[in-house]
Motif scaffolding. Structure first.
Motif, PDB file in Angstrom:
ATOM      1  N   VAL A 174       0.853  -1.181   0.000  1.00 47.71           N
ATOM      2  CA  VAL A 174       0.000   0.000   0.000  1.00 47.71           C
ATOM      3  C   VAL A 174       0.894   1.238   0.000  1.00 47.71           C
ATOM      4  CG1 VAL A 174      -0.164   0.056   2.523  1.00 47.71           C
ATOM      5  CG2 VAL A 174      -1.914   1.167   1.138  1.00 47.71           C
ATOM      6  N   GLN A 175       0.432   2.258  -0.688  1.00 48.35           N
ATOM      7  CA  GLN A 175       1.122   3.552  -0.673  1.00 48.35           C
ATOM      8  C   GLN A 175       0.193   4.607  -0.085  1.00 48.35           C
ATOM      9  OE1 GLN A 175       2.423   4.244  -4.740  1.00 48.35           O
ATOM     10  NE2 GLN A 175       4.449   3.461  -4.236  1.00 48.35           N
ATOM     11  N   LEU A 176       0.760   5.424   0.777  1.00 55.10           N
ATOM     12  CA  LEU A 176       0.005   6.511   1.390  1.00 55.10           C
ATOM     13  C   LEU A 176       0.547   7.828   0.866  1.00 55.10           C
ATOM     14  CD1 LEU A 176      -0.066   5.227   5.079  1.00 55.10           C
ATOM     15  CD2 LEU A 176      -1.830   4.959   3.333  1.00 55.10           C
ATOM     16  N   GLN A 177      -0.338   8.663   0.374  1.00 48.85           N
ATOM     17  CA  GLN A 177       0.051   9.942  -0.208  1.00 48.85           C
ATOM     18  C   GLN A 177      -0.605  11.066   0.577  1.00 48.85           C
ATOM     19  OE1 GLN A 177       2.137  10.305  -2.954  1.00 48.85           O
ATOM     20  NE2 GLN A 177       2.085  12.517  -2.663  1.00 48.85           N
ATOM     21  N   ALA A 178       0.210  11.810   1.317  1.00 50.40           N
ATOM     22  CA  ALA A 178      -0.307  12.923   2.114  1.00 50.40           C
ATOM     23  C   ALA A 178      -0.182  14.229   1.344  1.00 50.40           C
ATOM     24  CB  ALA A 178       0.456  13.026   3.426  1.00 50.40           C
ATOM     25  N   CYS A 179      -1.139  15.097   1.566  1.00 54.01           N
ATOM     26  CA  CYS A 179      -1.098  16.406   0.931  1.00 54.01           C
ATOM     27  C   CYS A 179      -1.895  17.401   1.763  1.00 54.01           C
ATOM     28  CB  CYS A 179      -1.638  16.343  -0.488  1.00 54.01           C
ATOM     29  SG  CYS A 179      -3.360  15.890  -0.593  1.00 54.01           S
ATOM     30  N   GLY A 180      -1.785  18.669   1.403  1.00 53.70           N
ATOM     31  CA  GLY A 180      -2.565  19.697   2.079  1.00 53.70           C
ATOM     32  C   GLY A 180      -1.754  20.640   2.937  1.00 53.70           C
ATOM     33  N   GLY A 181      -0.473  20.368   3.079  1.00 54.15           N
ATOM     34  CA  GLY A 181       0.364  21.247   3.874  1.00 54.15           C
ATOM     35  C   GLY A 181       0.590  22.586   3.192  1.00 54.15           C
ATOM     36  N   GLY A 182       1.196  23.496   3.922  1.00 54.96           N
ATOM     37  CA  GLY A 182       1.478  24.804   3.362  1.00 54.96           C
ATOM     38  C   GLY A 182       1.954  25.768   4.415  1.00 54.96           C
ATOM     39  N   LEU A 183       2.096  27.025   3.998  1.00 59.25           N
ATOM     40  CA  LEU A 183       2.514  28.099   4.894  1.00 59.25           C
ATOM     41  C   LEU A 183       1.289  28.905   5.295  1.00 59.25           C
ATOM     42  CD1 LEU A 183       4.636  29.945   6.235  1.00 59.25           C
ATOM     43  CD2 LEU A 183       4.855  31.121   4.022  1.00 59.25           C
ATOM     44  N   VAL A 184       1.042  28.986   6.590  1.00 57.86           N
ATOM     45  CA  VAL A 184      -0.104  29.729   7.101  1.00 57.86           C
ATOM     46  C   VAL A 184       0.335  30.583   8.275  1.00 57.86           C
ATOM     47  CG1 VAL A 184      -1.775  27.982   6.364  1.00 57.86           C
ATOM     48  CG2 VAL A 184      -0.783  27.870   8.673  1.00 57.86           C
ATOM     49  N   GLN A 185      -0.552  31.453   8.707  1.00 49.80           N
ATOM     50  CA  GLN A 185      -0.293  32.282   9.873  1.00 49.80           C
ATOM     51  C   GLN A 185      -0.923  31.667  11.114  1.00 49.80           C
ATOM     52  OE1 GLN A 185      -1.733  36.212   8.812  1.00 49.80           O
ATOM     53  NE2 GLN A 185       0.248  36.765   7.934  1.00 49.80           N
ATOM     54  N   ALA A 186      -0.404  32.045  12.249  1.00 50.86           N
ATOM     55  CA  ALA A 186      -0.964  31.568  13.515  1.00 50.86           C
ATOM     56  C   ALA A 186      -2.456  31.886  13.576  1.00 50.86           C
ATOM     57  CB  ALA A 186      -0.234  32.208  14.684  1.00 50.86           C
ATOM     58  N   ASP A 220      -1.969   1.248  10.668  1.00 52.25           N
ATOM     59  CA  ASP A 220      -1.740   0.125  11.577  1.00 52.25           C
ATOM     60  C   ASP A 220      -2.578  -1.045  11.079  1.00 52.25           C
ATOM     61  OD1 ASP A 220      -2.565  -0.448  15.116  1.00 52.25           O
ATOM     62  OD2 ASP A 220      -1.559  -1.701  13.627  1.00 52.25           O
ATOM     63  N   ARG A 221      -1.944  -2.068  10.559  1.00 54.46           N
ATOM     64  CA  ARG A 221      -2.661  -3.192   9.967  1.00 54.46           C
ATOM     65  C   ARG A 221      -3.228  -4.156  10.992  1.00 54.46           C
ATOM     66  NH1 ARG A 221      -0.355  -6.065   4.856  1.00 54.46           N
ATOM     67  NH2 ARG A 221      -2.544  -6.661   4.912  1.00 54.46           N
ATOM     68  N   ASP A 222      -2.783  -4.033  12.233  1.00 54.50           N
ATOM     69  CA  ASP A 222      -3.275  -4.946  13.265  1.00 54.50           C
ATOM     70  C   ASP A 222      -3.805  -4.149  14.451  1.00 54.50           C
ATOM     71  OD1 ASP A 222      -1.813  -7.415  15.519  1.00 54.50           O
ATOM     72  OD2 ASP A 222      -3.864  -7.183  14.768  1.00 54.50           O
ATOM     73  N   PRO A 223      -4.880  -3.403  14.245  1.00 60.03           N
ATOM     74  CA  PRO A 223      -5.366  -2.536  15.325  1.00 60.03           C
ATOM     75  C   PRO A 223      -5.879  -3.293  16.545  1.00 60.03           C
ATOM     76  CG  PRO A 223      -6.904  -2.552  13.486  1.00 60.03           C
ATOM     77  CD  PRO A 223      -5.676  -3.258  13.022  1.00 60.03           C
ATOM     78  N   ASN A 224      -6.190  -4.596  16.372  1.00 62.66           N
ATOM     79  CA  ASN A 224      -6.648  -5.371  17.528  1.00 62.66           C
ATOM     80  C   ASN A 224      -5.542  -5.552  18.556  1.00 62.66           C
ATOM     81  OD1 ASN A 224      -9.258  -5.723  16.550  1.00 62.66           O
ATOM     82  ND2 ASN A 224      -8.679  -7.548  15.393  1.00 62.66           N
ATOM     83  N   GLY A 225      -4.302  -5.409  18.106  1.00 59.21           N
ATOM     84  CA  GLY A 225      -3.177  -5.616  19.008  1.00 59.21           C
ATOM     85  C   GLY A 225      -2.720  -4.368  19.744  1.00 59.21           C
ATOM     86  N   ASP A 253       2.627   0.257  10.332  1.00 55.52           N
ATOM     87  CA  ASP A 253       3.264  -0.570   9.312  1.00 55.52           C
ATOM     88  C   ASP A 253       3.563   0.180   8.021  1.00 55.52           C
ATOM     89  OD1 ASP A 253       0.811  -2.471  10.672  1.00 55.52           O
ATOM     90  OD2 ASP A 253       2.872  -3.234  10.739  1.00 55.52           O
ATOM     91  N   TYR A 254       2.747   1.151   7.699  1.00 54.19           N
ATOM     92  CA  TYR A 254       2.932   1.889   6.453  1.00 54.19           C
ATOM     93  C   TYR A 254       2.920   3.389   6.750  1.00 54.19           C
ATOM     94  CZ  TYR A 254       1.730  -2.569   4.324  1.00 54.19           C
ATOM     95  OH  TYR A 254       1.706  -3.889   3.976  1.00 54.19           O
ATOM     96  N   TRP A 255       3.729   4.114   5.987  1.00 57.74           N
ATOM     97  CA  TRP A 255       3.870   5.542   6.189  1.00 57.74           C
ATOM     98  C   TRP A 255       3.776   6.279   4.865  1.00 57.74           C
ATOM     99  CZ3 TRP A 255       4.538   7.814  10.991  1.00 57.74           C
ATOM    100  CH2 TRP A 255       4.729   6.934  12.055  1.00 57.74           C
TER     101      TRP A 255
END
Length: 128
Positions: free
Chosen positions: A1-13, A98-103, A116-118
């Motif tokens: 599996v591949q995880l693709q994160a997005c949505g970051g950026g530069l913002v103000q407080a 987390d592929r084994d959330p029961n644990g 397991d995957y990032w």
């Protein structure tokens, strides 16, 4: 599996951002999902976790009340809504599965080695 994160950026407080993390390669409906972050010179730290169904969520004290994790299993995607951003929220944000959330236990759900995957990370910079 591949995880693709997005949505970051530069913002103000005080601003808001919504991060997304889409999975490909297989469905992640049976996985628990989480967000971590890593600031420059610091270790990767837990931000939030959501159960398979979305009924249970967990947050780091530093983001509780400001961040909201959610998921859409039909879209194979997890989200992190970040409100009231602070300069100390500046970091690269990573999604993880987390592929084994029961644990998982109350002593392990926040640990990096539980997952397991990032995704590759998305940078969030909050200026003061």
């Amino acid at each position: 599996v591949q995880l693709q994160a997005c949505g970051g950026g530069l913002v103000q407080a005080g601003d808001s951002l919504r991060l997304s993390c889409a999975a490909s390669g297989r469905t992640i409906g049976s996985d628990a999902l989480a967000w971590f972050r890593q600031a420059p010179g610091k270790e990767r730290e837990f931000v939030s976790r959501i159960s398979r169904s979305g009924s249970r969520t967990y947050y780091a004290d530093s983001v509780k009340g400001r961040f909201t994790i959610s998921r859409d299993n039909a879209k194979n995607t997890v989200y992190l809504q970040m409100n009231g951003l602070k300069p100390e929220d500046t970091a690269v944000y990573y999604c993880a599965a987390d592929r084994d959330p029961n644990g998982v236990t109350s002593r392990t759900y926040y640990r990096v080695e539980t997952y397991d995957y990032w995704g590759q990370g998305t940078l969030v910079t909050v200026s003061s």
